[in-house]
Write a protein that holds these residues in place. Structure first.
Motif, PDB file in Angstrom:
ATOM      1  N   VAL A   1     111.380  -9.597  43.164  1.00  0.00           N
ATOM      2  CA  VAL A   1     111.966  -9.221  44.454  1.00  0.00           C
ATOM      3  C   VAL A   1     113.329  -8.568  44.273  1.00  0.00           C
ATOM      4  O   VAL A   1     113.647  -7.546  44.891  1.00  0.00           O
ATOM      5  N   SER A   2     114.165  -9.130  43.404  1.00  0.00           N
ATOM      6  CA  SER A   2     115.508  -8.580  43.207  1.00  0.00           C
ATOM      7  C   SER A   2     115.486  -7.255  42.463  1.00  0.00           C
ATOM      8  O   SER A   2     116.439  -6.474  42.547  1.00  0.00           O
TER       9      SER A   2
ATOM     10  N   ILE B   1     100.900   2.038  38.869  1.00  0.00           N
ATOM     11  CA  ILE B   1     101.101   1.650  40.269  1.00  0.00           C
ATOM     12  C   ILE B   1     102.071   0.483  40.305  1.00  0.00           C
ATOM     13  O   ILE B   1     101.953  -0.455  39.496  1.00  0.00           O
ATOM     14  N   ALA B   2     103.036   0.536  41.203  1.00  0.00           N
ATOM     15  CA  ALA B   2     104.015  -0.540  41.341  1.00  0.00           C
ATOM     16  C   ALA B   2     103.596  -1.488  42.458  1.00  0.00           C
ATOM     17  O   ALA B   2     103.084  -1.050  43.496  1.00  0.00           O
ATOM     18  N   LEU B   3     103.824  -2.774  42.215  1.00  0.00           N
ATOM     19  CA  LEU B   3     103.458  -3.798  43.197  1.00  0.00           C
ATOM     20  C   LEU B   3     104.659  -4.697  43.454  1.00  0.00           C
ATOM     21  O   LEU B   3     105.180  -5.316  42.525  1.00  0.00           O
ATOM     22  N   PRO B   4     105.132  -4.788  44.689  1.00  0.00           N
ATOM     23  CA  PRO B   4     106.250  -5.699  44.972  1.00  0.00           C
ATOM     24  C   PRO B   4     105.792  -7.158  44.942  1.00  0.00           C
ATOM     25  O   PRO B   4     104.649  -7.473  45.285  1.00  0.00           O
TER      26      PRO B   4
ATOM     27  N   ARG C   1     109.086  -7.299  51.141  1.00  0.00           N
ATOM     28  CA  ARG C   1     110.400  -7.190  50.508  1.00  0.00           C
ATOM     29  C   ARG C   1     110.305  -6.206  49.344  1.00  0.00           C
ATOM     30  O   ARG C   1     110.479  -6.534  48.175  1.00  0.00           O
ATOM     31  N   ASP C   2     109.990  -4.964  49.697  1.00  0.00           N
ATOM     32  CA  ASP C   2     109.790  -3.939  48.676  1.00  0.00           C
ATOM     33  C   ASP C   2     110.920  -2.909  48.628  1.00  0.00           C
ATOM     34  O   ASP C   2     110.845  -1.915  47.914  1.00  0.00           O
ATOM     35  N   ALA C   3     111.993  -3.137  49.380  1.00  0.00           N
ATOM     36  CA  ALA C   3     113.063  -2.139  49.468  1.00  0.00           C
ATOM     37  C   ALA C   3     113.707  -1.878  48.118  1.00  0.00           C
ATOM     38  O   ALA C   3     113.949  -0.719  47.729  1.00  0.00           O
TER      39      ALA C   3
END
Length: 451
Positions: free
Chosen positions: A230-231, A253-256, A261-263
């Motif tokens: 997350v951070s 592919i990116a996964l939060p 909370r993917d900002a």
């Protein structure tokens, strides 16, 4: 010590060894045209060098001296020689329709030598018995080495090996033969084993990419999903590693870690200009069984995968190299698949040495003669046990192969006070699967006060 029993003689000729190998080679050549004669020929070859003669396998130095550790070196050479003979006899048995006996002799050939032929022969014998999973476990010896770097050249496995792996997967009713190869290679990578993930990967409706309203695995031969914390404190380091080590044919592919909370992840992707989409959907980290700072490789249309944790190091490129290889042409899932999840069980090992130092045969259950022999031995009836072990050795089914029967007989002879006979028998045994036990028993028999 064992080395003390080796006479310092220079090898002048190895006639029995050469003759045994000649007979074995002839048996293989005549197997189709003259099967009965071929079987008899292979049996004769196997019997010809049943006793280990160290001087027949010694390599001498330039001045005639015996090399250091000559006895052990000679025995290793003898074991490779015996592997060729066991293989020939096993192949002839298989040709005669005796698949169970053939598998026992071929298994010994695999144990004693590095050649590929016995491995393929053993797999064929197991397939005749309907043992697809065991055949695949056997074939791992041939394809499980893996490759860290460029894929192996096309056809590196050879057509017979490819065909056998496919047959074994179908007999075991598995969804993919190529996935079995991937799993074995991932487990033996030079960079260290990479955990394999069985498919099929199924995603719930509504999963999409940030750049596309849908997500389809089949749009790329290999997908790599990286889950960011997350951070996103380590995102830049991990993503730089992915950019450096992942080839362009792999879709990243990116996964939060948390869907809402993917900002921070989006900010890092934008800042470092990583043109990789986000995977969006409810509960994906739990569904994919991922942890922050881990990468899931998905290959074979979702039927095979692997999981790595950051820092990825050389294992990432090595694992991707495994999935880049295509050895088996197949449509997944295979037609023979039983529609069940793949059940993983470790291969069943052969029976181990008994507490008394007696050697069992190749598999369970033991025949009545062996059970009776062990019981007689334990109750002090060594002569009765000796007779039963001799009966077992004389049987043609190979359950108790001669090297193990010799160890058992030697134990009985020692118990009867015939220690010198036992010592000579053990000294001439060099192709047992319990060779360390043979050595220990030899030392005990040759030491006063020990049995």
């Amino acid at each position: 010590m064992i080395l003390a029993v080796l006479p310092l003689l220079v090898l002048a000729a190895a006639t029995p060894t050469d003759e045994a190998e000649r007979l074995a080679a002839e048996a293989v050549r005549m197997a189709t045209a003259q099967p009965q004669q071929a079987l008899a020929q292979a049996r004769k070859a196997l019997a010809l060098t049943a006793e280990f003669e160290p001087t027949a396998f010694v390599k001498a130095g330039r001045k005639g001296e015996v090399v250091e550790d000559a006895y052990l070196a000679a025995r290793e050479e003898y074991r490779r020689h015996r592997s060729r003979l066991y293989r020939a006899f096993g192949e002839m048995l298989l040709q005669q329709g005796q698949a169970v006996a053939a598998s026992r002799y071929l298994r010994r050939a695999v144990l004693l030598g590095p050649d590929l032929a016995p491995t393929l022969g053993l797999a064929r014998a197991l397939l005749v018995q309907g043992k697809g999973r065991a055949a695949l476990d056997t074939l791992e010896r041939a394809y499980g080495a893996g490759s860290a770097g460029p894929p192996d050249p096309p056809g590196a496995m050879g057509p017979e090996l490819v065909a056998l792996v496919g047959q074994a997967a179908d007999v075991a009713r598995l969804p993919s033969a190529q996935a079995e190869i991937d799993r074995a290679r991932l487990g033996r990578l030079p960079t260290g084993a990479v955990p394999y993930r069985d498919g099929p990967l199924t995603l719930p409706p509504g999963v999409r990419l940030s750049t596309n309203p849908v997500f389809r695995l089949e749009e790329a031969p290999i997908n790599l999903i990286y889950e960011a914390e997350v951070s996103c404190k380590s995102c830049s380091i991990d993503l730089e590693a992915l950019k450096r080590d992942v080839p362009g044919t792999v879709r990243v592919i990116a996964l939060p870690e948390a869907e809402d909370r993917d900002a921070a992840l989006r900010q890092v992707l934008s800042l470092y200009r990583f043109a990789w989409p986000l995977l969006l959907g409810k509960g994906l980290p739990a569904l994919l069984k991922l942890e922050p700072r881990s990468a899931l490789i998905i290959a074979r249309d979702g039927w095979a995968g692997a999981v790595l944790k950051a820092p990825f190091g050389a294992s990432l490129a090595a694992a991707l190299g495994v999935f880049a290889q295509n050895d088996i042409p197949e449509t997944r899932p295979r037609a023979e698949w039983n529609r069940r999840p793949v059940e993983r069980r470790p291969p069943t090992p052969p029976p181990g040495l008994l507490p008394e130092g007696l050697a069992p045969g190749e598999e369970e259950p033991a025949p009545a003669e062996f059970t009776g022999a062990v019981e007689a031995f334990r109750k002090g009836r060594k002569a009765e046990a000796l007779r039963l072990f001799e009966v077992l050795e004389a049987r043609s089914d190979g359950w108790l192969l001669p090297p193990e029967a010799r160890l058992d007989r030697a134990q009985c002879l020692a118990g009867l006070g015939r220690r010198e006979e036992a010592r000579r028998m053990l000294l001439r045994t060099g192709d047992s699967r319990f060779q360390d036990a043979v050595d220990r028993t030899l030392e005990a028999v040759g030491t006063p006060g020990k049995r």
